[in-house]
Design a protein around this motif. Structure first.
Motif, mmCIF file in Angstrom:
data_model
loop_
_atom_site.group_PDB
_atom_site.id
_atom_site.type_symbol
_atom_site.label_atom_id
_atom_site.label_comp_id
_atom_site.label_asym_id
_atom_site.label_seq_id
_atom_site.Cartn_x
_atom_site.Cartn_y
_atom_site.Cartn_z
ATOM 1 N N GLN A 16 0.827 -1.207 0.000
ATOM 2 C CA GLN A 16 0.000 0.000 0.000
ATOM 3 C C GLN A 16 0.861 1.257 0.000
ATOM 4 O O GLN A 16 0.517 2.256 -0.639
ATOM 5 N N ASN A 17 2.001 1.218 0.695
ATOM 6 C CA ASN A 17 2.925 2.359 0.678
ATOM 7 C C ASN A 17 3.469 2.617 -0.722
ATOM 8 O O ASN A 17 3.630 3.769 -1.135
ATOM 9 N N VAL A 18 3.745 1.557 -1.466
ATOM 10 C CA VAL A 18 4.222 1.716 -2.840
ATOM 11 C C VAL A 18 3.131 2.344 -3.702
ATOM 12 O O VAL A 18 3.389 3.269 -4.483
ATOM 13 N N VAL A 19 1.898 1.871 -3.560
ATOM 14 C CA VAL A 19 0.773 2.419 -4.324
ATOM 15 C C VAL A 19 0.590 3.899 -3.996
ATOM 16 O O VAL A 19 0.382 4.727 -4.898
ATOM 17 N N THR A 20 0.700 4.255 -2.742
ATOM 18 C CA THR A 20 0.561 5.645 -2.327
ATOM 19 C C THR A 20 1.666 6.513 -2.935
ATOM 20 O O THR A 20 1.404 7.629 -3.398
ATOM 21 N N GLU A 75 1.309 1.632 -10.532
ATOM 22 C CA GLU A 75 0.293 1.631 -9.478
ATOM 23 C C GLU A 75 -0.709 0.498 -9.708
ATOM 24 O O GLU A 75 -1.090 -0.206 -8.775
ATOM 25 N N LYS A 76 -1.121 0.305 -10.944
ATOM 26 C CA LYS A 76 -2.065 -0.778 -11.257
ATOM 27 C C LYS A 76 -1.453 -2.148 -10.984
ATOM 28 O O LYS A 76 -2.127 -3.041 -10.473
ATOM 29 N N ILE A 77 -0.176 -2.301 -11.325
ATOM 30 C CA ILE A 77 0.496 -3.578 -11.064
ATOM 31 C C ILE A 77 0.535 -3.853 -9.572
ATOM 32 O O ILE A 77 0.220 -4.960 -9.125
ATOM 33 N N TYR A 78 0.885 -2.842 -8.778
ATOM 34 C CA TYR A 78 0.973 -3.057 -7.333
ATOM 35 C C TYR A 78 -0.403 -3.229 -6.695
ATOM 36 O O TYR A 78 -0.532 -3.897 -5.673
ATOM 37 N N ARG A 79 -1.440 -2.678 -7.297
ATOM 38 C CA ARG A 79 -2.793 -2.969 -6.791
ATOM 39 C C ARG A 79 -3.150 -4.432 -7.045
ATOM 40 O O ARG A 79 -3.801 -5.068 -6.229
ATOM 41 N N SER A 97 8.019 -9.854 -0.542
ATOM 42 C CA SER A 97 8.665 -9.387 -1.769
ATOM 43 C C SER A 97 7.820 -8.291 -2.413
ATOM 44 O O SER A 97 6.601 -8.371 -2.457
ATOM 45 N N LEU A 98 8.496 -7.262 -2.905
ATOM 46 C CA LEU A 98 7.848 -6.223 -3.693
ATOM 47 C C LEU A 98 8.325 -6.272 -5.136
ATOM 48 O O LEU A 98 8.092 -5.359 -5.908
ATOM 49 N N ASN A 99 8.989 -7.363 -5.485
ATOM 50 C CA ASN A 99 9.500 -7.550 -6.831
ATOM 51 C C ASN A 99 8.336 -7.873 -7.765
ATOM 52 O O ASN A 99 7.769 -8.959 -7.723
ATOM 53 N N MET A 100 7.995 -6.927 -8.612
ATOM 54 C CA MET A 100 6.809 -7.107 -9.436
ATOM 55 C C MET A 100 6.993 -8.175 -10.509
ATOM 56 O O MET A 100 6.021 -8.746 -10.968
ATOM 57 N N THR A 101 8.226 -8.484 -10.892
ATOM 58 C CA THR A 101 8.410 -9.503 -11.925
ATOM 59 C C THR A 101 7.988 -10.883 -11.439
ATOM 60 O O THR A 101 7.495 -11.687 -12.227
ATOM 61 N N LEU A 102 8.164 -11.165 -10.159
ATOM 62 C CA LEU A 102 7.683 -12.435 -9.607
ATOM 63 C C LEU A 102 6.166 -12.546 -9.762
ATOM 64 O O LEU A 102 5.643 -13.566 -10.209
ATOM 65 N N TYR A 103 5.489 -11.488 -9.410
ATOM 66 C CA TYR A 103 4.036 -11.504 -9.465
ATOM 67 C C TYR A 103 3.522 -11.490 -10.902
ATOM 68 O O TYR A 103 2.523 -12.135 -11.207
ATOM 69 N N ILE A 104 4.197 -10.761 -11.781
ATOM 70 C CA ILE A 104 3.755 -10.705 -13.178
ATOM 71 C C ILE A 104 3.871 -12.082 -13.812
ATOM 72 O O ILE A 104 2.963 -12.531 -14.510
ATOM 73 N N SER A 105 4.970 -12.779 -13.548
ATOM 74 C CA SER A 105 5.116 -14.118 -14.133
ATOM 75 C C SER A 105 4.062 -15.067 -13.576
ATOM 76 O O SER A 105 3.477 -15.858 -14.315
ATOM 77 N N ARG A 106 3.776 -14.976 -12.277
ATOM 78 C CA ARG A 106 2.734 -15.826 -11.680
ATOM 79 C C ARG A 106 1.360 -15.459 -12.235
ATOM 80 O O ARG A 106 0.554 -16.326 -12.548
ATOM 81 N N TYR A 107 1.092 -14.172 -12.346
ATOM 82 C CA TYR A 107 -0.200 -13.708 -12.863
ATOM 83 C C TYR A 107 -0.399 -14.171 -14.301
ATOM 84 O O TYR A 107 -1.478 -14.600 -14.679
ATOM 85 N N ASN A 108 0.660 -14.095 -15.097
ATOM 86 C CA ASN A 108 0.567 -14.547 -16.483
ATOM 87 C C ASN A 108 0.264 -16.039 -16.561
ATOM 88 O O ASN A 108 -0.489 -16.486 -17.420
ATOM 89 N N GLN A 109 0.847 -16.817 -15.652
ATOM 90 C CA GLN A 109 0.586 -18.254 -15.636
ATOM 91 C C GLN A 109 -0.855 -18.546 -15.226
ATOM 92 O O GLN A 109 -1.525 -19.362 -15.834
ATOM 93 N N LYS A 119 2.920 -1.810 -23.720
ATOM 94 C CA LYS A 119 1.476 -1.740 -23.941
ATOM 95 C C LYS A 119 0.750 -1.312 -22.664
ATOM 96 O O LYS A 119 -0.207 -0.551 -22.702
ATOM 97 N N HIS A 120 1.240 -1.759 -21.535
ATOM 98 C CA HIS A 120 0.628 -1.403 -20.257
ATOM 99 C C HIS A 120 0.755 0.095 -19.998
ATOM 100 O O HIS A 120 -0.181 0.726 -19.508
ATOM 101 N N VAL A 121 1.902 0.677 -20.326
ATOM 102 C CA VAL A 121 2.112 2.117 -20.143
ATOM 103 C C VAL A 121 1.233 2.904 -21.117
ATOM 104 O O VAL A 121 0.606 3.898 -20.743
ATOM 105 N N VAL A 122 1.174 2.458 -22.364
ATOM 106 C CA VAL A 122 0.331 3.140 -23.359
ATOM 107 C C VAL A 122 -1.139 3.078 -22.941
ATOM 108 O O VAL A 122 -1.853 4.083 -23.024
#
Length: 149
Positions: A16-20, A75-79, A97-109, A119-122
């Motif tokens: 939540q601190n990162v999102v803020t 912010e969307k990724i951390y939410r 862990s706050l490493n977003m690459t771990l979560y992105i790979s898990r989310y993609n799976q 594309k996410h930034v655009v």
């Protein structure tokens, strides 16, 4: 290592601190955008080189638009990470862990998704929270400089 309710609460607070921070960065970027564009408009009015400042004003406008989109995408990724942790879907590797690459790979799976950073930034740049602000400012700059020329 165990991960109890207090640990989960602490992990959620970290996220939540990162999102803020991302939200406050976005707010600061909007303030800097207005400040720099207004300063360039004032400089163009004070000098006789309005065409030069017309083109220069679009540089920070575009740069801050992309940067604002980048912070919104983070912010969307951390939410999503927050939701992921709140639903107890984390593994031992992801504890605190706050490493977003771990979560992105898990989310993609899990979601059969293909995350693309560009594309996410655009997509974030054209959301209803960012697009009207920057397109409105772009139109304003264009109108002012058209009338000034």
């Amino acid at each position: 290592m165990s991960y109890d309710k207090d640990d989960k609460r602490t992990h959620l607070e970290l996220i939540q601190n990162v999102v803020t921070r991302m939200a406050s960065n976005s707010f600061a970027i909007k303030g800097w955008t207005i400040t720099l564009v207004a300063a360039l408009m004032a400089l163009s009015a004070a000098s006789g080189t309005a065409k030069l400042f017309f083109f220069i004003a679009y540089v920070p406008l575009l740069a801050f638009w992309i940067l604002d989109g980048y912070f919104l995408s983070l912010e969307k990724i951390y939410r999503k990470i927050y939701d992921y942790v709140a639903k107890d879907k984390i593994t031992n590797e992801e504890y605190f862990s706050l490493n977003m690459t771990l979560y992105i790979s898990r989310y993609n799976q899990i979601e059969n998704n293909k995350y693309s950073g560009f594309k996410h930034v655009v997509d974030a740049c054209i959301t209803k929270t960012i697009f009207p602000f920057y397109i409105g400012l772009t139109v304003l700059v264009s109108v002012v400089f058209t009338l000034a020329l």
